[in-house]
Design an enzyme around this catalytic site. Structure first.
Site, PDB file in Angstrom:
ATOM      1  CB  SER A  80      51.153  41.686  49.178  1.00 10.29           C
ATOM      2  OG  SER A  80      51.128  40.550  48.352  1.00 10.29           O
TER       3      SER A  80
ATOM      4  CE1 TYR B 297      56.531  40.764  48.352  1.00 10.49           C
ATOM      5  CE2 TYR B 297      55.058  39.575  46.881  1.00 10.49           C
ATOM      6  CZ  TYR B 297      55.253  40.360  48.002  1.00 10.49           C
ATOM      7  OH  TYR B 297      54.182  40.741  48.769  1.00 10.49           O
ATOM      8  CB  SER B 298      58.256  33.546  46.483  1.00 13.24           C
ATOM      9  OG  SER B 298      57.502  32.345  46.432  1.00 13.24           O
ATOM     10  CG  ASN B 299      52.121  35.819  46.975  1.00 10.60           C
ATOM     11  OD1 ASN B 299      52.392  36.718  47.753  1.00 10.60           O
ATOM     12  ND2 ASN B 299      51.433  36.028  45.863  1.00 10.60           N
TER      13      ASN B 299
ATOM     14  N   GLY C 135      49.799  46.200  48.042  1.00 12.30           N
ATOM     15  CA  GLY C 135      49.174  44.910  47.780  1.00 12.30           C
ATOM     16  C   GLY C 135      48.129  44.995  46.694  1.00 12.30           C
TER      17      GLY C 135
END
Length: 383
Positions: A101, A206-208, A342
């Site tokens: 990330s 948080y969201s990819n 990340g």
């Protein structure tokens, strides 16, 4: 914390304190340390950082760890432990690795560059660029802005929280599915097959999915894949020779360590996950880099080499939900730092810098169960 939330760890100092999965003890081997120029770090070099790294490798059973710190014109780099637990090959500071990330800082920088050029606006809706892509099951791309993607206030379901996708990523099924290709459109379809977690702007989570969409918007605004824009706008101008956007390529360019994964809780023992198709991460986490490149990137970003002042200020906002693709916080000694961490199969990375860009550091361990990132940050900036 769910396994998939562990994979998505992400923004700033609050995130580096979060837990992944503690591993079983493996012996650390001796490593190498080098320095260019002098060091003003606490009057005693980076001994505290090296000690914190040694402690982490020993107590958390990590194969090895590497780090680079940059202070003004001086740099320090060190490697400890093993790159390959079968052969005993030691880790090297020249290695490339998957940054997970930390990719989001690169993507957000490109989006803000495009705003500075007048090619898009943070207050544009997702539908303006991707009409109809975010729709169904209560999802509405006309109610979500680009800004809300970058600061994780969109409310969109994280595609890696989907049970089917979680099985692919976080169970032994991964070993037979690691070479599968996923398009960004497929990942978004998985996300919008679920209702939103909350209304756009209501809170931050948080969201990819947000950064998969951000990468798609970059492509629409420029006519090029987001990775091409990163290479042209960041990698080449800064001379980041160890940084690449692999797309669907499964190998890490040499030199590299082997990557070891416990599937974020899905395996009791480490598995070699060096090779994988990073399209499951895409613009949310696919980049490969080095500790030296990451410190160069952060220093350049904070010194205004990549963004005009107005866009840099927007990126580093502390109001509301906070920064865009980057997080900030204050350590116990009062030093304020900005950055991102990340995790991706077989790799865990932390990259931090002071606001003036004069002191930057990047760490990587070739394992994905590391929990002690905050201790590393404290040792480097407060030691």
């Amino acid at each position: 914390m769910t396994r998939q939330r562990a994979l998505r760890r992400g923004v700033g100092v609050a995130a580096v304190a979060s837990a992944l999965v503690v591993g079983t003890a493996l012996p650390a081997t001796a490593g190498a340390t080098s320095r260019t120029g002098g060091s003003s770090h606490g009057g005693s070099g980076h001994g505290g950082t090296r000690t914190a790294m040694d402690t982490a490798v020993r107590t958390e059973g990590l194969p090895g760890m590497i780090a680079t710190a940059r202070e003004g014109h001086d740099s320090w780099t060190t490697a400890i432990g093993t790159a390959d637990t079968t052969t005993g090959q030691p880790r090297s500071t020249r290695e490339r690795f998957r940054i997970g990330s930390v990719t989001k800082m690169f993507v957000a920088t490109v989006v803000l560059q495009l705003q500075a050029e007048g090619r898009l606006d943070l207050d544009d809706t997702v539908d303006k660029w991707l009409p109809g892509v975010v729709s169904g099951n209560g999802n509405d791309g006309s109610a979500i802005t680009v800004r809300q993607l970058l600061n994780h206030t969109s409310g969109l379901f994280a595609y890696d929280d989907d049970p089917g996708m979680a099985a692919v990523l976080f169970t032994p099924q991964f070993l037979s599915r690691r070479y599968d290709t996923y398009t960004p459109e497929q990942l978004v379809r998985i996300a919008v097959s679920h209702p939103p977690v909350f209304a756009p702007g209501a809170k931050r989570e948080y969201s990819n999915t947000n950064y998969i969409l951000a990468g798609m918007i970059v492509a629409e605004a420029t006519g090029h894949p987001y990775g091409t824009e990163i290479e042209q706008r960041i990698v080449r101008p800064l001379g980041l020779g160890g940084t690449s956007v692999p797309g669907t390529a499964t190998a890490v360019p040499r030199p590299h360590a082997r990557g070891y994964s416990k599937l974020f809780g899905g395996s009791p023992t480490p598995l070699d996950t060096t090779e994988l198709n990073p399209s499951t991460a895409g613009a949310a986490g696919e980049i490969i880099s080095t500790t030296d490149d990451l410190t160069r990137f952060l220093s350049a970003l904070m010194r205004g080499r990549l963004l005009p002042q107005a866009e840099l200020d927007e990126m580093l906002t502390t109001e509301g939900p906070g920064g865009l693709g980057i997080g900030g916080g204050t350590l116990s000694c009062g030093v304020a730092v900005w950055g991102h961490d990340g995790g991706i199969h077989g790799s865990s990375t932390l990259a931090l810098t002071t606001r003036d860009g004069r002191h930057s550091v990047a760490f990587n361990t070739n394992a994905d169960w590391f929990t002690g990132k905050l201790e590393l940050a404290e040792a480097e900036f407060c030691g």
